[in-house]
Design a protein around this motif. Structure first.
Motif, PDB file in Angstrom:
ATOM      1  N   LEU A 179      35.021  34.875  60.082  1.00  0.00           N
ATOM      2  CA  LEU A 179      36.151  34.014  59.735  1.00  0.00           C
ATOM      3  C   LEU A 179      37.471  34.662  60.127  1.00  0.00           C
ATOM      4  O   LEU A 179      38.405  33.979  60.582  1.00  0.00           O
ATOM      5  CB  LEU A 179      36.132  33.720  58.232  1.00  0.00           C
ATOM      6  N   GLY A 441      30.829  32.341  61.531  1.00  0.00           N
ATOM      7  CA  GLY A 441      32.235  32.355  61.141  1.00  0.00           C
ATOM      8  C   GLY A 441      33.160  32.038  62.299  1.00  0.00           C
ATOM      9  O   GLY A 441      34.134  31.294  62.156  1.00  0.00           O
ATOM     10  N   GLY A 445      34.823  28.600  61.719  1.00  0.00           N
ATOM     11  CA  GLY A 445      36.011  29.010  60.958  1.00  0.00           C
ATOM     12  C   GLY A 445      37.165  28.034  61.088  1.00  0.00           C
ATOM     13  O   GLY A 445      37.768  27.623  60.076  1.00  0.00           O
TER      14      GLY A 445
END
Length: 508
Positions: A179, A441, A445
């Motif tokens: 992320l 991620g 994200g």
């Protein structure tokens, strides 16, 4: 009738000579990748994405090629598992428990044929399931708003991370790293640079293809060098191959049960082929009268996990195509391919780009038949490829990674970044931190952030809006259970004692 007409349209596209050739090439290359210990479908697909772009393939052709590689690698993982007691990939680990004992008893050919047929049954049935259930799941997806999608992304992170590691904290750390990488670049709302440190190359963010090839392929090269050494080679002898019809009839029930269990495990976001293989094997063993024969060369112990992991591979395509959430590590890589081709997975994909979906399904059906015809008579060919020395294999993989990324981006900075991701992937593997949540991620994200912002705008900043619908609440509960459940599953895993040929005890 709509399904049949759409499938006919898909076959009209997929049955063209050029597309058929790509499917055959993908099946052959995928089987080789699956047979080579350690590579697996994720690495193979990640490695071939840049090549598909450099070949100038259109969206449908690229998808056909790489999904054929995906299915081929799932088939090929059983070869080194049975012959060498070394899993070609993680889902094939359960196949070693009974496959290798069969090989030691002189029944290697029987084990290879049974596992090949089981792989076909699982993958073919899963493709039929994808064809039938995906449109209905796409209809359900129309009810999703920003709050539901944010909860769905949380479910993907929790389940994929929870099952991919023995440590929930490490899974959460890996997801956080992904992320954080996704946040690099210009903010879409304010236009302000984030985490670029003044580097112009990072203004557009991190190319997820660079990250994928680095974390999977380059890291695998580093790890292979450490564990095998430059002079390593794998050699094996194989006798005459015959089709054991009686054994196929005896294992047909195991194939059917493994297929059902594997498909359900594959549809669950993040569960994937590893869980499907394990559940299929344990279910078959627990329901058998001759439990003691498992781990000593029982053919059902080969058929069940192979059907399970291949069915899970097909089932994992369902959430990827209908919801835009990858069901496994390999489908996360395929999701990156779709996004690169400006194809947005989700419920609208079936109405806006039906030719993509149905030609893909038709190509998968064709690929399964090709793989069945290929994997039985050509086992000897694949076995000989296992004897390629590492000093030839490693430079080849490295060259393909560098040439592919440079041909795609034309940036030396991206090549250095790919090496950096390779080092990161190597360190994470040494620390037993899963890399799949990092990829997830990076891929999800930005979409996760956009849906969170959209939800906050609609609710004037009221965070309870994230729990405002039954679908969202159900997804949040499933996310919590998905993160906690692996703790109890691992407790159950410790109870049954693995046989002496447990592949985790093998030394290089």
């Amino acid at each position: 009738m709509d399904i049949l007409s759409n499938l006919a349209m898909g076959f009209e596209i997929a049955a063209s000579p050029y597309t058929l050739l790509l499917a055959v090439i993908g099946c052959f290359v995928g089987t080789i990748i699956g047979a080579l210990p350690g590579l697996g479908p994720s690495n193979g697909v990640a490695l071939l994405i840049p090549i598909s772009f450099s070949m100038g393939l259109d969206a449908i052709s690229a998808l056909v090629l790489l999904t054929s590689v995906y299915y081929g690698a799932m088939y090929g993982g059983r070869i080194s598992s049975i012959l060498l007691n070394i899993p070609g990939d993680e889902p094939a680990m359960m196949t070693t428990l009974d496959g290798y004992p069969m090989a030691k008893q002189g029944r290697a050919a029987e084990a290879l044929v049974v596992s090949g047929v089981a792989s076909f049954v699982g993958a073919f049935a899963a493709t039929i399931g994808l064809m039938i259930f995906a449109p209905y799941l796409a209809g359900v997806a129309f009810k999703f708003g920003p709050a539901e999608y944010f909860a769905l992304y949380m479910l993907a992170f929790c389940t994929l991370g929870g099952i991919g590691s023995n440590n929930q904290a490490k899974s959460a750390l890996a997801a956080a790293i992904g992320l954080a990488i996704a946040m690099i670049g210009l903010d879409k709302t304010t236009g302000m640079p984030r985490f670029t440190f003044g580097e112009l190359h990072l203004m557009d963010g991190v190319d997820f293809l660079v990250a994928i090839v680095g974390l999977f392929a380059v890291a695998e090269v580093f790890f292979f060098i450490e564990t095998h050494g430059k002079d390593s080679a794998i050699g094996v002898k194989l006798g005459k191959i015959l089709v054991p019809w009686k054994m196929l009839r005896q294992t047909s029930g195991a194939m059917a049960r493994g297929t059902g269990i594997g498909f359900v495990a594959g549809v669950l976001p993040g569960a994937g082929a590893s869980l499907g293989s394990f559940l299929a094997y344990m279910a078959e063993k627990s329901s058998a009268r001759d439990k003691d024969s498992f781990g000593k060369g029982n053919p059902r112990g080969v058929a069940a996990p192979e059907a399970g992991n291949n069915a899970a591979a097909g089932g994992a395509l369902v959430p990827m195509l209908t919801l835009g959430v990858p069901g496994s590590g390999t489908t996360a890589v395929l999701l990156a391919l779709l996004l690169t081709l400006n194809i947005t997975p989700g419920p609208l994909l079936f109405t806006e780009r039906p030719e993509v979906v149905w030609s893909l399904i038709a190509a998968l059906l064709i690929a399964n038949v090709v793989l069945l015809l290929m994997n039985v008579p050509m086992v000897k060919v694949f076995v000989h490829i296992l004897s390629v020395p590492a000093w030839i294999l490693l430079p080849g993989v490295t060259m393909i990674a560098f040439v592919g990324i440079y041909s795609l981006t034309g940036s030396s900075f991206d090549m250095l970044m790919m090496v950096g991701f390779g080092v990161l992937g190597y360190i994470m593997r040494k620390l037993n931190i899963p890399t799949v949540p990092v990829i997830l991620g990076i891929l999800l994200g930005n979409a996760m952030e956009d849906n969170l912002r959209r939800a906050m705008v609609l609710s004037n900043g009221d965070w309870t809006f994230l729990f405002s619908s039954p679908i969202a609440v159900g997804l949040w509960i499933a996310a919590g259970l998905g993160f906690v459940a692996p703790i109890f599953l691992r407790g159950l895993l410790k109870k049954p004692a693995l046989p002496d040929n447990d592949p985790t005890t093998i030394e290089d």
